[in-house]
Motif scaffolding. Structure first.
Motif, PDB file in Angstrom:
ATOM      1  N   GLY A  42       9.603  64.944  89.449  1.00 17.71           N
ATOM      2  CA  GLY A  42      10.956  64.555  89.069  1.00 17.71           C
ATOM      3  C   GLY A  42      11.371  63.251  89.717  1.00 17.71           C
ATOM      4  O   GLY A  42      10.766  62.779  90.659  1.00 17.71           O
ATOM      5  N   LEU A  43      12.417  62.660  89.168  1.00 16.84           N
ATOM      6  CA  LEU A  43      12.918  61.391  89.681  1.00 16.84           C
ATOM      7  C   LEU A  43      13.929  61.620  90.793  1.00 16.84           C
ATOM      8  O   LEU A  43      14.670  62.613  90.789  1.00 16.84           O
ATOM      9  CB  LEU A  43      13.578  60.586  88.554  1.00 16.84           C
ATOM     10  N   VAL A  44      13.975  60.675  91.704  1.00 17.54           N
ATOM     11  CA  VAL A  44      14.921  60.735  92.819  1.00 17.54           C
ATOM     12  C   VAL A  44      15.802  59.498  92.768  1.00 17.54           C
ATOM     13  O   VAL A  44      15.301  58.370  92.638  1.00 17.54           O
ATOM     14  CB  VAL A  44      14.176  60.800  94.170  1.00 17.54           C
ATOM     15  N   HIS A  45      17.108  59.715  92.844  1.00 18.50           N
ATOM     16  CA  HIS A  45      18.050  58.615  92.817  1.00 18.50           C
ATOM     17  C   HIS A  45      17.946  57.791  94.096  1.00 18.50           C
ATOM     18  O   HIS A  45      17.907  58.324  95.198  1.00 18.50           O
ATOM     19  CB  HIS A  45      19.466  59.170  92.664  1.00 18.50           C
ATOM     20  N   LEU A  46      17.873  56.465  93.938  1.00 17.69           N
ATOM     21  CA  LEU A  46      17.786  55.581  95.098  1.00 17.69           C
ATOM     22  C   LEU A  46      19.112  54.903  95.388  1.00 17.69           C
ATOM     23  O   LEU A  46      19.604  54.932  96.517  1.00 17.69           O
ATOM     24  CB  LEU A  46      16.715  54.505  94.871  1.00 17.69           C
ATOM     25  N   ILE A  47      19.678  54.262  94.369  1.00 18.83           N
ATOM     26  CA  ILE A  47      20.864  53.447  94.634  1.00 18.83           C
ATOM     27  C   ILE A  47      21.581  53.170  93.314  1.00 18.83           C
ATOM     28  O   ILE A  47      20.951  53.077  92.262  1.00 18.83           O
ATOM     29  CB  ILE A  47      20.450  52.136  95.346  1.00 18.83           C
ATOM     30  N   LEU A  48      22.885  53.066  93.375  1.00 19.17           N
ATOM     31  CA  LEU A  48      23.709  52.701  92.220  1.00 19.17           C
ATOM     32  C   LEU A  48      24.494  51.454  92.581  1.00 19.17           C
ATOM     33  O   LEU A  48      25.084  51.380  93.669  1.00 19.17           O
ATOM     34  CB  LEU A  48      24.657  53.848  91.866  1.00 19.17           C
ATOM     35  N   ILE A  49      24.491  50.477  91.675  1.00 18.36           N
ATOM     36  CA  ILE A  49      25.277  49.266  91.891  1.00 18.36           C
ATOM     37  C   ILE A  49      26.231  49.116  90.712  1.00 18.36           C
ATOM     38  O   ILE A  49      25.829  49.249  89.546  1.00 18.36           O
ATOM     39  CB  ILE A  49      24.368  48.031  92.090  1.00 18.36           C
ATOM     40  N   ARG A  50      27.489  48.894  91.018  1.00 19.91           N
ATOM     41  CA  ARG A  50      28.500  48.771  89.963  1.00 19.91           C
ATOM     42  C   ARG A  50      28.501  47.357  89.387  1.00 19.91           C
ATOM     43  O   ARG A  50      28.059  46.406  90.042  1.00 19.91           O
ATOM     44  CB  ARG A  50      29.878  49.129  90.521  1.00 19.91           C
ATOM     45  N   SER A  51      29.056  47.221  88.210  1.00 19.41           N
ATOM     46  CA  SER A  51      29.012  45.933  87.512  1.00 19.41           C
ATOM     47  C   SER A  51      29.805  44.852  88.246  1.00 19.41           C
ATOM     48  O   SER A  51      29.549  43.663  88.051  1.00 19.41           O
ATOM     49  CB  SER A  51      29.541  46.077  86.083  1.00 19.41           C
ATOM     50  N   ASN A  52      30.740  45.237  89.106  1.00 17.24           N
ATOM     51  CA  ASN A  52      31.514  44.240  89.856  1.00 17.24           C
ATOM     52  C   ASN A  52      30.905  43.957  91.231  1.00 17.24           C
ATOM     53  O   ASN A  52      31.497  43.240  92.038  1.00 17.24           O
ATOM     54  CB  ASN A  52      32.970  44.674  90.004  1.00 17.24           C
ATOM     55  N   GLU A  53      29.731  44.525  91.498  1.00 17.37           N
ATOM     56  CA  GLU A  53      29.033  44.268  92.755  1.00 17.37           C
ATOM     57  C   GLU A  53      27.853  43.344  92.485  1.00 17.37           C
ATOM     58  O   GLU A  53      27.239  43.395  91.416  1.00 17.37           O
ATOM     59  CB  GLU A  53      28.537  45.583  93.385  1.00 17.37           C
ATOM     60  N   ARG A  54      27.495  42.547  93.464  1.00 23.80           N
ATOM     61  CA  ARG A  54      26.378  41.600  93.293  1.00 23.80           C
ATOM     62  C   ARG A  54      25.170  42.007  94.115  1.00 23.80           C
ATOM     63  O   ARG A  54      24.034  41.673  93.760  1.00 23.80           O
ATOM     64  CB  ARG A  54      26.828  40.197  93.687  1.00 23.80           C
ATOM     65  N   ASP A  66      22.914  40.700  88.477  1.00 26.71           N
ATOM     66  CA  ASP A  66      23.458  39.480  87.884  1.00 26.71           C
ATOM     67  C   ASP A  66      23.880  39.816  86.454  1.00 26.71           C
ATOM     68  O   ASP A  66      23.051  39.856  85.544  1.00 26.71           O
ATOM     69  CB  ASP A  66      22.403  38.368  87.897  1.00 26.71           C
ATOM     70  N   THR A  67      25.151  40.095  86.272  1.00 23.97           N
ATOM     71  CA  THR A  67      25.620  40.521  84.952  1.00 23.97           C
ATOM     72  C   THR A  67      25.591  39.379  83.936  1.00 23.97           C
ATOM     73  O   THR A  67      25.505  39.631  82.737  1.00 23.97           O
ATOM     74  CB  THR A  67      27.043  41.095  85.036  1.00 23.97           C
ATOM     75  N   SER A  68      25.627  38.134  84.413  1.00 26.76           N
ATOM     76  CA  SER A  68      25.569  36.999  83.472  1.00 26.76           C
ATOM     77  C   SER A  68      24.175  36.884  82.859  1.00 26.76           C
ATOM     78  O   SER A  68      24.023  36.484  81.706  1.00 26.76           O
ATOM     79  CB  SER A  68      25.942  35.698  84.171  1.00 26.76           C
ATOM     80  N   LYS A  69      23.170  37.278  83.630  1.00 24.69           N
ATOM     81  CA  LYS A  69      21.791  37.257  83.128  1.00 24.69           C
ATOM     82  C   LYS A  69      21.330  38.628  82.679  1.00 24.69           C
ATOM     83  O   LYS A  69      20.202  38.792  82.214  1.00 24.69           O
ATOM     84  CB  LYS A  69      20.842  36.736  84.222  1.00 24.69           C
ATOM     85  N   LYS A  70      22.198  39.624  82.839  1.00 19.84           N
ATOM     86  CA  LYS A  70      21.850  41.004  82.497  1.00 19.84           C
ATOM     87  C   LYS A  70      20.524  41.386  83.155  1.00 19.84           C
ATOM     88  O   LYS A  70      19.554  41.788  82.486  1.00 19.84           O
ATOM     89  CB  LYS A  70      21.786  41.212  80.978  1.00 19.84           C
ATOM     90  N   SER A  71      20.493  41.224  84.471  1.00 16.41           N
ATOM     91  CA  SER A  71      19.274  41.556  85.192  1.00 16.41           C
ATOM     92  C   SER A  71      19.603  42.077  86.585  1.00 16.41           C
ATOM     93  O   SER A  71      20.670  41.790  87.146  1.00 16.41           O
ATOM     94  CB  SER A  71      18.350  40.345  85.287  1.00 16.41           C
ATOM     95  N   SER A  72      18.645  42.833  87.126  1.00 12.58           N
ATOM     96  CA  SER A  72      18.770  43.390  88.461  1.00 12.58           C
ATOM     97  C   SER A  72      17.412  43.321  89.135  1.00 12.58           C
ATOM     98  O   SER A  72      16.375  43.317  88.461  1.00 12.58           O
ATOM     99  CB  SER A  72      19.232  44.841  88.387  1.00 12.58           C
TER     100      SER A  72
END
Lengths: 112, 112
Positions: A42-54, A66-72
């Protein structure tokens, strides 16, 4: 349909080195998550980043968004053999409520 | 706190038979998600249940079905099994209003 695309598909590094994985997505999101899957389990959650966080940190993990580039990116510092796993990014879709959209994953191998 | 549980761990069926997979979410979680993961690939979304209702289903034929019981546990049924149904089936649960999903260990279905 798969929204996230991880890059690279596979990564092999020496123990102690840093590992960087990238995720790209297509639509606007509320947040992006990273999960780890050890072989065939099974998968284990590591981290969540909100759209207003960099950037977000958790132990040896550093995630950028980077929401402008739609990438993480997910950076694992000072890698260990136990970090060997597949890593998936998952995004929500603003139109799909809490359903997640998953990438194909990056397989990380840490060589001792 | 007990995690998400799935049963059975392994299931071997022959083509044309039916398979029933079960999932018990974390106590207090009302949403259950089902995913199919073929060997070495990413997660394909199957079904999402919340408060006993099917909220969404992925791009799978109708022979994949399920339900959620009043205690929020869930069942996935696969009728008329085909060889390509062989995969790891993962169940995940989440709290109402949360994007974070908690996964069970999966059921490995093999169709011969």
């Amino acid at each position: 349909s798969q929204q996230g695309e991880e890059d690279p598909q596979a990564l092999s590094i020496q123990e102690g080195e840093n590992a960087t994985m990238n995720c790209s997505y297509k639509t606007s999101i509320n947040n992006l998550q990273w999960y780890r899957q050890n072989s065939g389990r099974g998968l284990v959650h590591l981290i969540l980043i909100r759209s207003n966080e960099r950037e977000k940190h958790s132990g040896r993990l550093r995630v950028t968004l980077d929401t402008s580039k739609k990438s993480s990116s997910l950076l694992i510092t000072a890698s260990r053999a136990a970090d060997t796993a597949s890593y998936f990014c998952a995004t929500d879709d603003l139109d799909s409520n809490y359903q997640l959209i998953w990438g194909a994953g990056t397989k990380l191998i840490i060589k001792p | 706190e007990a995690g998400v549980t799935q049963s059975p761990t392994h299931l071997i069926k022959t083509r044309g038979q039916q398979a029933t997979l079960r999932c018990s979410p974390i106590s207090g979680h009302t949403s259950v998600y089902w995913y199919q993961q073929a060997l070495g690939l990413g997660l394909q979304f199957l079904l999402w249940y919340d408060e006993g209702e099917e909220r969404n289903r992925g791009n799978f034929p109708p022979r994949f079905s399920g339900r959620q019981f009043p205690n929020y546990s869930s069942e996935l049924n696969v009728n008329a099994l085909e060889l390509e149904d062989s995969a790891l089936y993962l169940c995940a649960s989440s709290l109402e209003g949360s994007y974070e999903q908690f996964f069970g260990p999966g059921t490995r279905l093999t169709v011969l």
